[in-house]
Motif scaffolding. Structure first.
Motif, PDB file in Angstrom:
ATOM      1  N   ASN A 119      -4.799  14.709   4.067  1.00  0.00           N
ATOM      2  CA  ASN A 119      -5.359  14.444   5.827  1.00  0.00           C
ATOM      3  C   ASN A 119      -5.643  13.281   5.765  1.00  0.00           C
ATOM      4  O   ASN A 119      -5.020  13.018   7.356  1.00  0.00           O
ATOM      5  CB  ASN A 119      -6.980  15.217   5.905  1.00  0.00           C
ATOM      6  CG  ASN A 119      -6.609  16.651   6.104  1.00  0.00           C
ATOM      7  OD1 ASN A 119      -5.843  17.444   5.090  1.00  0.00           O
ATOM      8  ND2 ASN A 119      -7.449  17.502   5.959  1.00  0.00           N
ATOM      9  N   ALA A 120      -5.380  12.198   5.404  1.00  0.00           N
ATOM     10  CA  ALA A 120      -5.729  10.665   5.553  1.00  0.00           C
ATOM     11  C   ALA A 120      -4.210  10.221   6.070  1.00  0.00           C
ATOM     12  O   ALA A 120      -4.038   8.557   6.706  1.00  0.00           O
ATOM     13  CB  ALA A 120      -6.608  10.077   4.469  1.00  0.00           C
ATOM     14  N   GLY A 121      -3.264  10.797   5.687  1.00  0.00           N
ATOM     15  CA  GLY A 121      -2.114  10.362   6.343  1.00  0.00           C
ATOM     16  C   GLY A 121      -1.880   9.421   7.543  1.00  0.00           C
ATOM     17  O   GLY A 121      -1.204   8.949   8.152  1.00  0.00           O
TER      18      GLY A 121
ATOM     19  N   PHE B 237       0.972  -0.981  -0.171  1.00  0.00           N
ATOM     20  CA  PHE B 237      -0.094   0.248  -0.457  1.00  0.00           C
ATOM     21  C   PHE B 237       0.594   1.255   0.150  1.00  0.00           C
ATOM     22  O   PHE B 237       0.185   1.835  -0.444  1.00  0.00           O
ATOM     23  CB  PHE B 237      -1.327   0.318   0.911  1.00  0.00           C
ATOM     24  CG  PHE B 237      -1.428   1.052   1.402  1.00  0.00           C
ATOM     25  CD1 PHE B 237      -2.838   1.658   0.935  1.00  0.00           C
ATOM     26  CD2 PHE B 237      -1.357   2.759   2.370  1.00  0.00           C
ATOM     27  CE1 PHE B 237      -3.633   2.294   0.439  1.00  0.00           C
ATOM     28  CE2 PHE B 237      -2.275   3.366   2.552  1.00  0.00           C
ATOM     29  CZ  PHE B 237      -3.206   3.314   1.965  1.00  0.00           C
ATOM     30  N   ARG B 238       2.143   1.425   0.448  1.00  0.00           N
ATOM     31  CA  ARG B 238       2.810   2.367   0.974  1.00  0.00           C
ATOM     32  C   ARG B 238       3.168   2.997  -0.183  1.00  0.00           C
ATOM     33  O   ARG B 238       4.266   3.917  -0.594  1.00  0.00           O
ATOM     34  CB  ARG B 238       3.738   2.315   2.422  1.00  0.00           C
ATOM     35  CG  ARG B 238       2.974   2.715   3.328  1.00  0.00           C
ATOM     36  CD  ARG B 238       4.136   2.611   4.427  1.00  0.00           C
ATOM     37  NE  ARG B 238       3.873   2.308   5.737  1.00  0.00           N
ATOM     38  CZ  ARG B 238       4.004   2.244   7.271  1.00  0.00           C
ATOM     39  NH1 ARG B 238       5.202   1.367   6.569  1.00  0.00           N
ATOM     40  NH2 ARG B 238       3.705   2.849   8.156  1.00  0.00           N
ATOM     41  N   ALA B 239       3.868   1.179  -1.388  1.00  0.00           N
ATOM     42  CA  ALA B 239       4.127   1.835  -2.371  1.00  0.00           C
ATOM     43  C   ALA B 239       3.630   2.359  -3.962  1.00  0.00           C
ATOM     44  O   ALA B 239       4.147   2.547  -5.029  1.00  0.00           O
ATOM     45  CB  ALA B 239       5.295   0.768  -2.512  1.00  0.00           C
ATOM     46  N   SER B 240       2.394   1.951  -3.657  1.00  0.00           N
ATOM     47  CA  SER B 240       1.383   2.322  -4.249  1.00  0.00           C
ATOM     48  C   SER B 240       0.985   3.560  -4.761  1.00  0.00           C
ATOM     49  O   SER B 240       1.461   4.514  -3.440  1.00  0.00           O
ATOM     50  CB  SER B 240       0.231   1.632  -4.195  1.00  0.00           C
ATOM     51  OG  SER B 240      -0.294   1.762  -3.382  1.00  0.00           O
ATOM     52  N   GLU B 241       0.838   3.654  -5.700  1.00  0.00           N
ATOM     53  CA  GLU B 241      -0.182   5.723  -6.556  1.00  0.00           C
ATOM     54  C   GLU B 241      -0.817   5.727  -4.920  1.00  0.00           C
ATOM     55  O   GLU B 241      -0.735   7.209  -4.298  1.00  0.00           O
ATOM     56  CB  GLU B 241      -0.086   5.353  -7.613  1.00  0.00           C
ATOM     57  CG  GLU B 241      -0.979   6.544  -7.742  1.00  0.00           C
ATOM     58  CD  GLU B 241      -1.074   6.721  -9.533  1.00  0.00           C
ATOM     59  OE1 GLU B 241      -1.540   8.231  -9.555  1.00  0.00           O
ATOM     60  OE2 GLU B 241      -0.858   6.608  -9.902  1.00  0.00           O
ATOM     61  N   ALA B 242      -1.499   5.106  -4.322  1.00  0.00           N
ATOM     62  CA  ALA B 242      -3.023   5.544  -3.872  1.00  0.00           C
ATOM     63  C   ALA B 242      -2.635   5.847  -2.452  1.00  0.00           C
ATOM     64  O   ALA B 242      -2.936   6.382  -1.735  1.00  0.00           O
ATOM     65  CB  ALA B 242      -4.254   4.349  -3.960  1.00  0.00           C
ATOM     66  N   GLY B 243      -1.487   4.878  -1.627  1.00  0.00           N
ATOM     67  CA  GLY B 243      -1.051   4.846  -0.534  1.00  0.00           C
ATOM     68  C   GLY B 243       0.054   6.491  -0.499  1.00  0.00           C
ATOM     69  O   GLY B 243       0.010   6.625   0.167  1.00  0.00           O
ATOM     70  N   ARG B 244       1.022   6.460  -1.762  1.00  0.00           N
ATOM     71  CA  ARG B 244       1.625   7.817  -2.030  1.00  0.00           C
ATOM     72  C   ARG B 244       0.695   9.145  -1.497  1.00  0.00           C
ATOM     73  O   ARG B 244       0.759  10.277  -1.453  1.00  0.00           O
ATOM     74  CB  ARG B 244       2.382   8.174  -2.981  1.00  0.00           C
ATOM     75  CG  ARG B 244       3.786   7.227  -2.475  1.00  0.00           C
ATOM     76  CD  ARG B 244       4.698   7.037  -4.146  1.00  0.00           C
ATOM     77  NE  ARG B 244       3.845   7.462  -5.302  1.00  0.00           N
ATOM     78  CZ  ARG B 244       4.461   5.802  -5.628  1.00  0.00           C
ATOM     79  NH1 ARG B 244       4.841   5.251  -5.235  1.00  0.00           N
ATOM     80  NH2 ARG B 244       4.281   5.594  -6.979  1.00  0.00           N
ATOM     81  N   ALA B 245      -0.417   9.318  -2.198  1.00  0.00           N
ATOM     82  CA  ALA B 245      -1.608  10.461  -2.040  1.00  0.00           C
ATOM     83  C   ALA B 245      -1.892  10.064  -0.915  1.00  0.00           C
ATOM     84  O   ALA B 245      -2.899  11.089   0.127  1.00  0.00           O
ATOM     85  CB  ALA B 245      -2.647  10.231  -3.533  1.00  0.00           C
ATOM     86  N   HIS B 246      -2.428   9.186  -0.452  1.00  0.00           N
ATOM     87  CA  HIS B 246      -3.203   8.672   0.397  1.00  0.00           C
ATOM     88  C   HIS B 246      -2.065   9.453   1.210  1.00  0.00           C
ATOM     89  O   HIS B 246      -2.969  10.444   3.381  1.00  0.00           O
ATOM     90  CB  HIS B 246      -3.323   7.514   1.520  1.00  0.00           C
ATOM     91  CG  HIS B 246      -3.611   7.052   2.749  1.00  0.00           C
ATOM     92  ND1 HIS B 246      -3.523   7.110   3.736  1.00  0.00           N
ATOM     93  CD2 HIS B 246      -5.731   7.204   2.945  1.00  0.00           C
ATOM     94  CE1 HIS B 246      -4.022   6.769   4.623  1.00  0.00           C
ATOM     95  NE2 HIS B 246      -5.536   6.939   4.279  1.00  0.00           N
ATOM     96  N   ALA B 247      -0.576   9.081   1.896  1.00  0.00           N
ATOM     97  CA  ALA B 247       0.137   9.725   2.727  1.00  0.00           C
ATOM     98  C   ALA B 247       0.188  11.415   2.591  1.00  0.00           C
ATOM     99  O   ALA B 247       1.143  12.242   3.668  1.00  0.00           O
ATOM    100  CB  ALA B 247       1.543   9.233   2.931  1.00  0.00           C
TER     101      ALA B 247
END
Length: 402
Positions: free
Chosen positions: A107-109, A94-104
């Motif tokens: 606000n949801a980080g 998840f962290r390595a994915s594009e969605a994970g980077r956008a998440h981080a």
């Protein structure tokens, strides 16, 4: 455990760590049976030997209660670790994915703070399992306390690192969306730090060493202060945004996060006070404990009324619990009910019974305890419902986490 088409797999988010936290909380609710119904005069907590002796000599009602408690602890402890493993396997990808980077970067980080929260809860659960099921553990428990303190310090360091990365980005370059902060989602870091603190406070209330107890009190106090400061700031920001923009429907369960935060902080302080009493001549009597716990339960009731009112007004239950939509944030509903049940047990036994306001195992005692048991049963039903929705094969609509 989870099918490939389940929402927990296809739309995983860090909030799914709350499924493990909720299961761990239910372990604590069953441990309360043993804590307050099984005699343990020579120890601050019941251990295997106390439980075995009570079961062998107790009345059928006590034997049934012990059996239920042991089954509950064992089952939900297994679920705690199984769900923790399920989520840990997905963090890296998840962290390595594009969605994970956008998440981080959003606000949801701070949702990633659910990871150290789940780890801290798992350590607490492991300790309960050891007390309940391992013979002779109390004889070597002093050897385990330094390792427990080290484990919680490491988890706390992870939490501060994650929080520091989030705050560093937001404060240095901006980008925090105050309009989208219309919930108490940003209280999750405070809850995490408080959970680490309550774990650090355990040796303070159980160790026979003044040095270990003193270190425990100091470290747990640091995390308590950090949780209070961060929680106060997050609450003010959240209330302001909600008053201006209305509550975020999907994040509405976070309005109840104050309940577990209050319970964890209250138990932390009770553990500190016990350690100070035993080792440092710092006395607090039953009357002070009654006043303190009464205020904390009152705080929980007020925030429960507030949160449940908003949840009903926005139709959260119909959409995400009993309806056709799923949200990982629904697991945030489990901790408040669990927390209320646990703190109510402390209030009844350490407050009302200890001061002589009610008799232990009398009519008033069981009338009040029934409230705690109903809250516990409701959370068990809720967990079973949510697990079926999120971890079973399902065609319901999954909504991305806030």
């Amino acid at each position: 455990m989870a099918l490939s088409t389940s929402p927990a797999v296809t739309r995983w988010s860090p909030l799914y760590f709350l499924s493990s936290v909720g299961a761990g909380g239910l372990v604590v609710t069953f441990f309360m049976y043993l804590m307050f119904w099984v005699p343990h005069p020579d120890r601050p907590v019941p251990v295997f030997e106390d439980i075995s002796a009570a079961f062998a000599s107790g009345q059928p009602a006590l034997q049934a209660s012990i059996a239920i408690a042991l089954l509950g602890v064992a089952w939900f402890a297994w679920r705690t670790f199984a769900l923790l493993a399920f989520n840990l396997r997905r963090v890296g990808a998840f962290r390595a994915s594009e969605a994970g980077r956008a998440h981080a970067a959003s606000n949801a980080g701070t949702q990633m703070m659910a990871l150290p929260l789940a780890l801290a809860m798992a350590v607490n659960v492991a300790f309960i399992v050891g007390l309940v099921f391992v013979p002779g553990l109390w004889g070597v428990v002093e050897l385990l306390f330094p390792f427990a303190l080290a484990a919680f310090v490491l988890i706390g360091a992870m939490a501060f690192r994650q929080l520091g990365a989030f705050l560093g980005r937001a404060l240095s370059s901006g980008g925090f969306d105050c309009a989208a902060n219309n919930s108490f989602a940003q209280l999750l870091p405070a809850f995490t730090l408080a959970m680490v603190g309550v774990g650090l406070a355990a040796p303070g209330s159980m160790s026979g060493s003044a040095t270990v107890a003193g270190i425990s009190v100091i470290l747990s106090g640091f995390f308590l202060v950090a949780a209070i400061v961060i929680g106060a700031v997050a609450m003010v920001l959240g209330v302001r945004s909600m008053m201006e923009n209305g509550v975020s429907v999907e994040a509405a369960p976070t309005l109840l996060i104050v309940l577990p935060l209050v319970t964890v902080a209250s138990i932390l302080l009770l553990r500190q006070w016990h350690g100070l009493h035993v080792h440092f001549d710092g006395h607090s009597g039953p009357a002070e404990t009654l006043v303190f716990l009464s205020r904390m339960v009152s705080l929980q009731v007020l925030f429960a009324m507030f949160g449940l009112l908003v949840l009903a007004r926005v139709g959260y239950w119909q959409r995400f619990v009993f309806g056709a939509e799923t949200s990982a944030g629904s697991y945030a509903l489990v901790c408040p009910g669990v927390a209320f049940s646990v703190l109510l047990q402390f209030w009844i036994n350490k407050g009302l019974v200890a001061t002589g306001l009610i008799a232990k195992f009398g009519i008033a005692y069981w009338g009040l305890t029934a409230v705690a048991l109903v809250a516990q049963a409701a959370m068990i039903v809720l967990v079973l419902r949510l697990n079926r929705q999120h971890f079973g094969q399902s065609s319901v609509a999954a909504v991305p986490a806030e």
